[in-house]
Motif scaffolding. Structure first.
Motif, PDB file in Angstrom:
ATOM      1  N   SER A   1     -35.734 -31.108 -18.635  1.00 50.20           N
ATOM      2  CA  SER A   1     -36.494 -32.363 -18.713  1.00 50.20           C
ATOM      3  C   SER A   1     -35.738 -33.472 -19.452  1.00 50.20           C
ATOM      4  CB  SER A   1     -37.852 -32.120 -19.350  1.00 50.20           C
ATOM      5  OG  SER A   1     -37.670 -31.567 -20.626  1.00 50.20           O
ATOM      6  N   GLU A   2     -34.958 -33.108 -20.463  1.00 51.20           N
ATOM      7  CA  GLU A   2     -34.213 -34.158 -21.189  1.00 51.20           C
ATOM      8  C   GLU A   2     -33.014 -34.652 -20.388  1.00 51.20           C
ATOM      9  OE1 GLU A   2     -34.883 -35.695 -24.135  1.00 51.20           O
ATOM     10  OE2 GLU A   2     -36.782 -34.591 -24.064  1.00 51.20           O
ATOM     11  N   TYR A   3     -32.454 -33.763 -19.571  1.00 52.47           N
ATOM     12  CA  TYR A   3     -31.258 -34.109 -18.781  1.00 52.47           C
ATOM     13  C   TYR A   3     -31.470 -33.707 -17.333  1.00 52.47           C
ATOM     14  CZ  TYR A   3     -29.194 -34.614 -23.400  1.00 52.47           C
ATOM     15  OH  TYR A   3     -28.942 -35.001 -24.680  1.00 52.47           O
ATOM     16  N   PRO A   4     -32.358 -34.420 -16.634  1.00 53.25           N
ATOM     17  CA  PRO A   4     -32.686 -34.016 -15.259  1.00 53.25           C
ATOM     18  C   PRO A   4     -31.548 -34.249 -14.268  1.00 53.25           C
ATOM     19  CG  PRO A   4     -33.858 -36.029 -15.855  1.00 53.25           C
ATOM     20  CD  PRO A   4     -33.165 -35.564 -17.089  1.00 53.25           C
ATOM     21  N   ASP A   5     -30.578 -35.096 -14.646  1.00 54.86           N
ATOM     22  CA  ASP A   5     -29.444 -35.348 -13.758  1.00 54.86           C
ATOM     23  C   ASP A   5     -28.216 -34.592 -14.235  1.00 54.86           C
ATOM     24  OD1 ASP A   5     -30.983 -37.153 -12.361  1.00 54.86           O
ATOM     25  OD2 ASP A   5     -30.310 -38.860 -13.578  1.00 54.86           O
ATOM     26  N   ILE A   6     -27.310 -34.349 -13.305  1.00 59.23           N
ATOM     27  CA  ILE A   6     -26.009 -33.803 -13.697  1.00 59.23           C
ATOM     28  C   ILE A   6     -25.237 -34.931 -14.384  1.00 59.23           C
ATOM     29  CG2 ILE A   6     -23.817 -32.879 -12.842  1.00 59.23           C
ATOM     30  CD1 ILE A   6     -25.426 -31.784 -10.403  1.00 59.23           C
ATOM     31  N   VAL A   7     -24.743 -34.679 -15.586  1.00 56.23           N
ATOM     32  CA  VAL A   7     -24.000 -35.726 -16.291  1.00 56.23           C
ATOM     33  C   VAL A   7     -22.559 -35.712 -15.793  1.00 56.23           C
ATOM     34  CG1 VAL A   7     -23.262 -36.598 -18.539  1.00 56.23           C
ATOM     35  CG2 VAL A   7     -25.508 -35.517 -18.301  1.00 56.23           C
ATOM     36  N   GLY A   8     -22.162 -36.778 -15.127  1.00 53.96           N
ATOM     37  CA  GLY A   8     -20.838 -36.855 -14.524  1.00 53.96           C
ATOM     38  C   GLY A   8     -19.853 -37.635 -15.367  1.00 53.96           C
ATOM     39  N   ILE A   9     -18.788 -38.093 -14.734  1.00 48.51           N
ATOM     40  CA  ILE A   9     -17.783 -38.931 -15.407  1.00 48.51           C
ATOM     41  C   ILE A   9     -17.528 -40.178 -14.551  1.00 48.51           C
ATOM     42  CG2 ILE A   9     -16.803 -37.045 -16.763  1.00 48.51           C
ATOM     43  CD1 ILE A   9     -14.503 -36.913 -14.709  1.00 48.51           C
TER      44      ILE A   9
ATOM     45  N   THR B   1     -20.698 -33.163  -2.926  1.00 49.19           N
ATOM     46  CA  THR B   1     -20.682 -32.109  -1.898  1.00 49.19           C
ATOM     47  C   THR B   1     -21.497 -30.902  -2.362  1.00 49.19           C
ATOM     48  OG1 THR B   1     -18.449 -32.814  -1.331  1.00 49.19           O
ATOM     49  CG2 THR B   1     -19.164 -30.688  -0.445  1.00 49.19           C
ATOM     50  N   ALA B   2     -21.354 -30.541  -3.634  1.00 52.44           N
ATOM     51  CA  ALA B   2     -22.104 -29.391  -4.166  1.00 52.44           C
ATOM     52  C   ALA B   2     -23.609 -29.653  -4.082  1.00 52.44           C
ATOM     53  CB  ALA B   2     -21.686 -29.102  -5.600  1.00 52.44           C
ATOM     54  N   ILE B   3     -24.023 -30.890  -4.394  1.00 54.13           N
ATOM     55  CA  ILE B   3     -25.452 -31.222  -4.345  1.00 54.13           C
ATOM     56  C   ILE B   3     -25.979 -31.011  -2.922  1.00 54.13           C
ATOM     57  CG2 ILE B   3     -27.095 -33.161  -4.482  1.00 54.13           C
ATOM     58  CD1 ILE B   3     -25.498 -34.128  -6.957  1.00 54.13           C
ATOM     59  N   GLU B   4     -25.159 -31.390  -1.931  1.00 48.99           N
ATOM     60  CA  GLU B   4     -25.575 -31.172  -0.531  1.00 48.99           C
ATOM     61  C   GLU B   4     -25.548 -29.692  -0.164  1.00 48.99           C
ATOM     62  OE1 GLU B   4     -23.339 -33.549   2.281  1.00 48.99           O
ATOM     63  OE2 GLU B   4     -23.694 -35.279   0.964  1.00 48.99           O
ATOM     64  N   GLU B   5     -24.444 -29.031  -0.469  1.00 45.73           N
ATOM     65  CA  GLU B   5     -24.294 -27.618  -0.078  1.00 45.73           C
ATOM     66  C   GLU B   5     -25.381 -26.736  -0.670  1.00 45.73           C
ATOM     67  OE1 GLU B   5     -21.877 -25.664   1.648  1.00 45.73           O
ATOM     68  OE2 GLU B   5     -21.349 -27.600   2.559  1.00 45.73           O
ATOM     69  N   TYR B   6     -25.715 -26.970  -1.922  1.00 44.16           N
ATOM     70  CA  TYR B   6     -26.715 -26.137  -2.590  1.00 44.16           C
ATOM     71  C   TYR B   6     -28.098 -26.765  -2.533  1.00 44.16           C
ATOM     72  CZ  TYR B   6     -22.839 -23.421  -4.570  1.00 44.16           C
ATOM     73  OH  TYR B   6     -21.735 -22.626  -4.733  1.00 44.16           O
TER      74      TYR B   6
ATOM     75  N   ASN C   1     -31.870 -30.283  -6.422  1.00 40.27           N
ATOM     76  CA  ASN C   1     -32.829 -31.335  -6.778  1.00 40.27           C
ATOM     77  C   ASN C   1     -32.361 -32.089  -8.008  1.00 40.27           C
ATOM     78  OD1 ASN C   1     -34.659 -30.661  -4.795  1.00 40.27           O
ATOM     79  ND2 ASN C   1     -35.611 -29.092  -6.096  1.00 40.27           N
ATOM     80  N   MET C   2     -31.079 -32.357  -8.084  1.00 37.28           N
ATOM     81  CA  MET C   2     -30.554 -33.100  -9.230  1.00 37.28           C
ATOM     82  C   MET C   2     -29.673 -34.195  -8.671  1.00 37.28           C
ATOM     83  SD  MET C   2     -29.430 -30.112 -11.915  1.00 37.28           S
ATOM     84  CE  MET C   2     -29.939 -30.663 -13.537  1.00 37.28           C
ATOM     85  N   GLU C   3     -29.630 -35.312  -9.374  1.00 41.50           N
ATOM     86  CA  GLU C   3     -28.715 -36.372  -8.972  1.00 41.50           C
ATOM     87  C   GLU C   3     -27.506 -36.348  -9.887  1.00 41.50           C
ATOM     88  OE1 GLU C   3     -30.839 -40.052  -8.720  1.00 41.50           O
ATOM     89  OE2 GLU C   3     -32.190 -39.145  -7.227  1.00 41.50           O
ATOM     90  N   LEU C   4     -26.466 -37.033  -9.448  1.00 39.48           N
ATOM     91  CA  LEU C   4     -25.243 -37.084 -10.257  1.00 39.48           C
ATOM     92  C   LEU C   4     -25.172 -38.444 -10.938  1.00 39.48           C
ATOM     93  CD1 LEU C   4     -22.536 -35.965 -11.157  1.00 39.48           C
ATOM     94  CD2 LEU C   4     -21.548 -36.799  -9.008  1.00 39.48           C
TER      95      LEU C   4
ATOM     96  N   VAL D   1     -23.188 -30.463 -16.876  1.00 43.85           N
ATOM     97  CA  VAL D   1     -22.203 -31.553 -16.796  1.00 43.85           C
ATOM     98  C   VAL D   1     -21.106 -31.184 -15.797  1.00 43.85           C
ATOM     99  CG1 VAL D   1     -22.610 -32.151 -19.228  1.00 43.85           C
ATOM    100  CG2 VAL D   1     -20.649 -30.703 -18.636  1.00 43.85           C
ATOM    101  N   THR D   2     -20.428 -32.209 -15.298  1.00 48.25           N
ATOM    102  CA  THR D   2     -19.207 -31.956 -14.531  1.00 48.25           C
ATOM    103  C   THR D   2     -18.137 -31.622 -15.568  1.00 48.25           C
ATOM    104  OG1 THR D   2     -18.573 -34.285 -14.620  1.00 48.25           O
ATOM    105  CG2 THR D   2     -19.842 -33.577 -12.694  1.00 48.25           C
ATOM    106  N   GLY D   3     -17.582 -30.429 -15.470  1.00 45.18           N
ATOM    107  CA  GLY D   3     -16.651 -30.002 -16.518  1.00 45.18           C
ATOM    108  C   GLY D   3     -15.352 -29.490 -15.936  1.00 45.18           C
ATOM    109  N   TRP D   4     -14.339 -29.467 -16.778  1.00 48.68           N
ATOM    110  CA  TRP D   4     -13.058 -28.959 -16.319  1.00 48.68           C
ATOM    111  C   TRP D   4     -12.298 -28.347 -17.484  1.00 48.68           C
ATOM    112  CZ3 TRP D   4     -14.345 -34.020 -17.094  1.00 48.68           C
ATOM    113  CH2 TRP D   4     -13.535 -34.776 -17.929  1.00 48.68           C
ATOM    114  N   ALA D   5     -11.391 -27.457 -17.126  1.00 48.50           N
ATOM    115  CA  ALA D   5     -10.500 -26.848 -18.108  1.00 48.50           C
ATOM    116  C   ALA D   5      -9.076 -27.026 -17.583  1.00 48.50           C
ATOM    117  CB  ALA D   5     -10.809 -25.372 -18.261  1.00 48.50           C
TER     118      ALA D   5
END
Ligand code: PBE
Length: 294
Positions: free
Chosen positions: A30-38, A50-55, A58-61, A85-89
């Motif tokens: 509820s506090e972070y209903p969207d995917i936090v992007g960059i 693409t992931a939002i479509e493929e899966y 119910n979240m926006e970016l 979040v959109t994350g990377w290593a």
């Protein structure tokens, strides 16, 4: 006793109503209903669409920036709230927090990648020693993680290049073999482009410090979004970029521009992108997300 039972029943009712939604967002996210992007130019942003479509998520970016994404993550963790979040290593957030990549059974985010250094046309013939230096430039996870951490955790006003210089002083064995013998740029100007992504910031400022202090070049840095950086290297207005993620994340930039730049090979192996959550978030896979959002 009866009263207590009635109270208990009414509580159950309240909880049941709450669980049914009742118009309020009471989901785990509820506090972070969207995917936090960059930033929008990042490859991970289009991959996440693409992931939002493929899966069928119910979240926006949400568009944001690397540093703002990390600070949202920090705020959520402080309150043990669920966030994705959109994350990377490689990235220092993994040293700072307990995090996990969500499994990606559809394979939308691709596998491991390498980080490449690309240079403008004719750069290698104009500055062969610098091209050799870039070809030699290679950091493993601990080395890059250490430098990124020092930059991220510095709360004095130290310039990033000076943090890189401190790291140089303590890690001479890592970089000294990268420098070709007798290299002397005679103050020739070089412009390094970078995007505000932690790993690229660290490598770019380290390269700048070594090229200035050990090879006598006059090096400036310029920060921009990924698109302008790739087009700058391809039109020659930027000399080099050390943070090209290949073969997947920057494939569209590679397709568009690689005819007019040179790829000098990788400087880091085993990078990855995906959706990242704090470890206390009780799901392990992207396809479980919808069970927890309204
Ligand atoms: N990143 C970090 C970049 C590449 C480096 C994963 C955010 C991107 O998605 O384009």
């Amino acid at each position: 006793m009866k009263k207590l039972l009635a109270f208990a029943l009414s509580l159950t009712l309240v909880f049941t109503l709450a669980a049914c939604g009742g118009g309020e967002d009471d989901s785990e996210f509820s506090e972070y209903p969207d995917i936090v992007g960059i930033e929008s130019g990042a490859g991970i942003m289009s991959t996440t669409e693409t992931a939002i479509e493929e899966y069928d998520l119910n979240m926006e970016l949400q568009t944001s920036s690397g540093p703002a994404m990390v600070s949202a993550l920090g705020d959520a963790i402080e309150n043990e709230e669920w966030i994705v979040v959109t994350g990377w290593a490689p990235h220092y957030k993994f040293a700072e927090y307990d995090l996990k990549f969500l499994d990606d059974p559809e394979g939308v985010y691709g596998g491991e990648e390498n980080l490449h250094t690309i240079v403008r046309e004719n750069f290698s013939s104009d500055h062969p020693d610098v091209a050799t230096f870039f070809e030699n430039f290679y950091m493993n996870d601990a080395q890059l993680g250490g430098l990124m951490g020092e930059i991220a955790n510095d709360d004095s006003d130290t310039e990033t290049i000076d943090i890189a210089r401190d790291w140089m002083a303590e890690n001479e064995d890592v970089w000294s073999d990268w420098v070709p013998e007798g290299a002397d740029g005679d103050d020739a100007e070089i412009e390094l482009g970078y995007v505000n992504w932690a790993e690229g910031v660290a490598m770019t400022y380290l390269a700048q410090a070594i090229l200035i202090d050990e090879m006598n070049f006059d090096v400036s840095t310029q920060m921009a979004d990924a698109g302008p950086i790739f087009s700058g290297v391809s039109d020659g207005s930027i000399d080099a970029f050390l943070d090209a993620w290949l073969p997947t994340t920057h494939a569209s930039y590679e397709d568009e521009y690689s005819d007019s730049y040179e790829d000098l090979g990788y400087n880091y192996e085993g990078a990855r992108i995906g959706l990242v959550v704090p470890s206390y978030v009780e799901i392990d896979s992207i396809d479980e997300l919808n069970d927890y959002v309204n």
